[in-house]
Design a protein around this motif. Sequence first.
Motif, PDB file in Angstrom:
ATOM      1  N   MET A   1    -111.831 -17.163  -3.637  1.00  0.00           N
ATOM      2  CA  MET A   1    -111.797 -17.188  -1.929  1.00  0.00           C
ATOM      3  C   MET A   1    -111.409 -15.599  -1.826  1.00  0.00           C
ATOM      4  O   MET A   1    -111.589 -15.013  -0.821  1.00  0.00           O
ATOM      5  N   SER A   2    -110.271 -15.072  -2.269  1.00  0.00           N
ATOM      6  CA  SER A   2    -110.039 -13.696  -2.120  1.00  0.00           C
ATOM      7  C   SER A   2    -110.971 -12.878  -2.210  1.00  0.00           C
ATOM      8  O   SER A   2    -111.189 -12.008  -1.516  1.00  0.00           O
ATOM      9  N   LEU A   3    -111.863 -12.990  -3.156  1.00  0.00           N
ATOM     10  CA  LEU A   3    -112.809 -12.021  -3.599  1.00  0.00           C
ATOM     11  C   LEU A   3    -114.063 -12.338  -2.577  1.00  0.00           C
ATOM     12  O   LEU A   3    -114.537 -11.061  -2.018  1.00  0.00           O
ATOM     13  N   LEU A   4    -114.061 -13.282  -2.023  1.00  0.00           N
ATOM     14  CA  LEU A   4    -115.299 -13.517  -1.049  1.00  0.00           C
ATOM     15  C   LEU A   4    -114.625 -12.969   0.420  1.00  0.00           C
ATOM     16  O   LEU A   4    -115.413 -12.162   1.196  1.00  0.00           O
ATOM     17  N   LEU A   5    -113.516 -13.052   0.550  1.00  0.00           N
ATOM     18  CA  LEU A   5    -112.649 -12.415   1.982  1.00  0.00           C
ATOM     19  C   LEU A   5    -112.974 -10.983   1.827  1.00  0.00           C
ATOM     20  O   LEU A   5    -113.122 -10.435   2.867  1.00  0.00           O
ATOM     21  N   ASP A   6    -112.687 -10.440   0.749  1.00  0.00           N
ATOM     22  CA  ASP A   6    -112.857  -8.855   0.579  1.00  0.00           C
ATOM     23  C   ASP A   6    -114.129  -8.635   0.599  1.00  0.00           C
ATOM     24  O   ASP A   6    -114.454  -7.528   1.658  1.00  0.00           O
ATOM     25  N   ILE A   7    -115.342  -9.201   0.373  1.00  0.00           N
ATOM     26  CA  ILE A   7    -116.494  -8.816   0.581  1.00  0.00           C
ATOM     27  C   ILE A   7    -116.916  -9.051   1.970  1.00  0.00           C
ATOM     28  O   ILE A   7    -117.635  -8.191   2.757  1.00  0.00           O
ATOM     29  N   LEU A   8    -116.432 -10.108   2.473  1.00  0.00           N
ATOM     30  CA  LEU A   8    -116.862 -10.499   4.192  1.00  0.00           C
ATOM     31  C   LEU A   8    -116.129  -9.152   4.878  1.00  0.00           C
ATOM     32  O   LEU A   8    -116.651  -8.874   5.944  1.00  0.00           O
ATOM     33  N   ASN A   9    -115.025  -8.904   4.654  1.00  0.00           N
ATOM     34  CA  ASN A   9    -114.194  -7.733   5.343  1.00  0.00           C
ATOM     35  C   ASN A   9    -114.903  -6.451   5.277  1.00  0.00           C
ATOM     36  O   ASN A   9    -115.016  -5.840   6.158  1.00  0.00           O
ATOM     37  N   ARG A  10    -115.635  -6.057   3.949  1.00  0.00           N
ATOM     38  CA  ARG A  10    -116.321  -4.822   3.950  1.00  0.00           C
ATOM     39  C   ARG A  10    -117.742  -5.048   4.928  1.00  0.00           C
ATOM     40  O   ARG A  10    -118.025  -4.038   5.491  1.00  0.00           O
TER      41      ARG A  10
END
Length: 203
Positions: free
Chosen positions: A57-66
């Motif tokens: 989930m943390s990885l996906l949040l970083d991708i979405l923020n980028r």
Amino acid sequence: MLDATIDLQARIRSFLDKDGDDALKDTIAVELDDFDAEAKYYRRCISDLQQRASDTMSLLLDILNRRYGHANLRSAAANESSLKANVALTSTMTSIAVSGDMEHKLEQKTAVNVRALTVVATLYLPASLLSGIFSSHLVDVNSAGSFYVAHEFWKFVVVLIPLTLVTFAVVTALQAIWTARERKELHKMKIDAKANGDAVVSP
């Protein structure tokens, strides 16, 4: 559910420690130990899965923020180009506003005329209808002072229906002529407004 199951086997174990057959107690204790070990193993597996899900989930949040940041950059560029296009369309919007104002004034004038004619026709229609009927021989007064309808009243109805249809046809034709004339005047006003707008923008 696993925590509740572990608590249940602990309570069963404490109940067996009180009294009973030693051989039976040993057998049940071994089974409870195996069950406790399996339950704890499954609990560790679930804990590991939760940790992996949290990391994912943390990885996906970083991708979405980028991606959100890149989308904001593209939106800012699009807004800048849109502002340039809006500056180019200012003259066209001005001419459209002028023509819309003229059209609104013409519609107001037409609405006032139609309303006046409608009021006049509504006021005179009952009086003219009653006077026409009572002045003819279709409705008469007998010697007793009461009204009666003549036998030839059906002729009045037969003549009235075609006359009404012809009247509606004439009114429809006149409205079509007036509407075409108003559209021609409105088109001329739009052309004049566009010419004035071009003359204002050209300097």
